[in-house]
Enzyme design. Structure first.
Site, PDB file in Angstrom:
ATOM      1  N   ASP A  29       0.770  -1.385  -0.059  1.00 28.70           N
ATOM      2  CA  ASP A  29      -0.269  -0.328  -0.094  1.00 28.70           C
ATOM      3  C   ASP A  29       0.574   1.618  -0.139  1.00 28.70           C
ATOM      4  O   ASP A  29       1.989   1.579   1.416  1.00 28.70           O
ATOM      5  CB  ASP A  29      -1.140   0.086   1.499  1.00 28.70           C
ATOM      6  CG  ASP A  29      -2.553   0.568   1.136  1.00 28.70           C
ATOM      7  OD1 ASP A  29      -3.098   0.661   0.745  1.00 28.70           O
ATOM      8  OD2 ASP A  29      -1.894   2.520   0.863  1.00 28.70           O
ATOM      9  N   HIS A  97     -11.620  -1.429  -7.306  1.00 30.27           N
ATOM     10  CA  HIS A  97     -11.378  -2.240  -7.569  1.00 30.27           C
ATOM     11  C   HIS A  97     -11.289  -3.599  -6.039  1.00 30.27           C
ATOM     12  O   HIS A  97      -9.893  -3.100  -5.382  1.00 30.27           O
ATOM     13  CB  HIS A  97      -9.811  -2.733  -8.708  1.00 30.27           C
ATOM     14  CG  HIS A  97      -9.510  -3.629  -9.416  1.00 30.27           C
ATOM     15  ND1 HIS A  97      -9.214  -3.554 -10.578  1.00 30.27           N
ATOM     16  CD2 HIS A  97      -9.334  -5.027  -8.504  1.00 30.27           C
ATOM     17  CE1 HIS A  97      -8.713  -4.963 -10.485  1.00 30.27           C
ATOM     18  NE2 HIS A  97      -8.792  -5.516 -10.106  1.00 30.27           N
ATOM     19  N   HIS A  99     -10.189  -4.482  -3.277  1.00 34.21           N
ATOM     20  CA  HIS A  99      -8.901  -5.565  -2.230  1.00 34.21           C
ATOM     21  C   HIS A  99      -9.309  -6.022  -1.007  1.00 34.21           C
ATOM     22  O   HIS A  99      -9.856  -4.584  -0.232  1.00 34.21           O
ATOM     23  CB  HIS A  99      -8.078  -4.217  -2.703  1.00 34.21           C
ATOM     24  CG  HIS A  99      -8.442  -2.950  -2.088  1.00 34.21           C
ATOM     25  ND1 HIS A  99      -9.384  -2.263  -3.222  1.00 34.21           N
ATOM     26  CD2 HIS A  99      -9.167  -1.626  -1.328  1.00 34.21           C
ATOM     27  CE1 HIS A  99     -10.240  -1.025  -2.447  1.00 34.21           C
ATOM     28  NE2 HIS A  99      -9.391  -0.754  -1.015  1.00 34.21           N
TER      29      HIS A  99
HETATM   30  P1  5GP Z   1      -9.911   1.625   0.252  1.00 33.46           P
HETATM   31  O1  5GP Z   1      -9.982   2.489   0.905  1.00 33.46           O
HETATM   32  O2  5GP Z   1     -10.620   1.967  -0.863  1.00 33.46           O
HETATM   33  O3  5GP Z   1     -10.534   0.576   0.981  1.00 33.46           O
HETATM   34  O4  5GP Z   1      -8.038   1.510   0.084  1.00 33.46           O
HETATM   35  C1  5GP Z   1      -7.338   1.676  -1.120  1.00 33.46           C
HETATM   36  C2  5GP Z   1      -6.474   2.196  -0.952  1.00 33.46           C
HETATM   37  O5  5GP Z   1      -5.161   2.150  -2.232  1.00 33.46           O
HETATM   38  C3  5GP Z   1      -5.259   2.733   0.194  1.00 33.46           C
HETATM   39  O6  5GP Z   1      -5.662   2.127   1.520  1.00 33.46           O
HETATM   40  C4  5GP Z   1      -4.859   3.360  -0.545  1.00 33.46           C
HETATM   41  O7  5GP Z   1      -3.219   3.811   0.353  1.00 33.46           O
HETATM   42  C5  5GP Z   1      -3.743   2.618  -1.120  1.00 33.46           C
HETATM   43  N1  5GP Z   1      -3.461   3.219  -2.643  1.00 33.46           N
HETATM   44  C6  5GP Z   1      -4.127   4.033  -3.719  1.00 33.46           C
HETATM   45  N2  5GP Z   1      -3.696   4.132  -4.749  1.00 33.46           N
HETATM   46  C7  5GP Z   1      -2.815   4.320  -4.357  1.00 33.46           C
HETATM   47  C8  5GP Z   1      -1.275   3.495  -5.681  1.00 33.46           C
HETATM   48  O8  5GP Z   1      -1.637   4.513  -6.326  1.00 33.46           O
HETATM   49  N3  5GP Z   1      -0.863   3.084  -5.825  1.00 33.46           N
HETATM   50  C9  5GP Z   1      -0.211   1.990  -3.823  1.00 33.46           C
HETATM   51  N4  5GP Z   1       0.132   1.314  -3.754  1.00 33.46           N
HETATM   52  N5  5GP Z   1      -1.456   1.642  -3.167  1.00 33.46           N
HETATM   53  C10 5GP Z   1      -2.736   3.309  -3.600  1.00 33.46           C
HETATM   54 ZN    ZN Z   2      -9.635  -2.124 -11.612  1.00 33.98          ZN
END
Ligand code: 5GP
Ligand code: ZN
Length: 113
Positions: A29, A97, A99
């Site tokens: 992350d 997407h 995760h």
């Molecule tokens: P969500 O909030 O959707 O559950 O988690 C998305 C995660 O993706 C967050 O923890 C954020 O730090 C991570 N993230 C967002 N953009 C990027 C990126 O460009 N590269 C990586 N490696 N992680 C990302």
């Molecule tokens: Zn996707």
């Protein structure tokens, strides 16, 4: 292709790989919330947990098992770790997407914020 994680999976956007096979990719992350913070994603685009069908049971199992293997490989099997799927706005999903977050390496609070 506008999905951020599809672009990461294709290599168009760089990431730090942790694991890759035909169906699953795991990477660090970019904004880690624990000493180990890995995202495990299906290589095929699925937007949210709401979009899972019966035929996706296998990929979800692979993602969960892979997170457990990664946690153990990093020495957190006994100490413990957390796995989290956020779905939609109230849970704070920002990338559409599917995760699986794998968090480990510090004491994690419960209930979550
Ligand atoms: P969500 O909030 O959707 O559950 O988690 C998305 C995660 O993706 C967050 O923890 C954020 O730090 C991570 N993230 C967002 N953009 C990027 C990126 O460009 N590269 C990586 N490696 N992680 C990302
Ligand atoms: Zn996707």
């Amino acid at each position: 292709m506008s999905c951020l994680f599809c672009r990461i999976i294709s290599g168009e956007i760089p990431s730090t790989p942790v694991y890759s096979d035909e169906r699953v990719y795991a990477f660090a992350d970019i904004n880690p919330q624990a000493p180990l913070h890995v995202l495990v994603v299906p290589k095929r685009h699925i937007a949210t947990l709401n979009d899972l069908g019966e035929s996706d049971d296998g990929i979800v199992g692979e993602m969960v098992r892979r997170a457990a293997v990664i946690a153990r490989e990093h020495g957190h099997g006994d100490g413990g770790y957390r796995t989290v799927f956020n779905c939609n706005a109230d849970a704070g999903q920002t990338v559409f997407h599917v995760h699986l977050h794998l968090l480990a390496g510090r004491r994690l609070g419960w209930p979550p914020g």
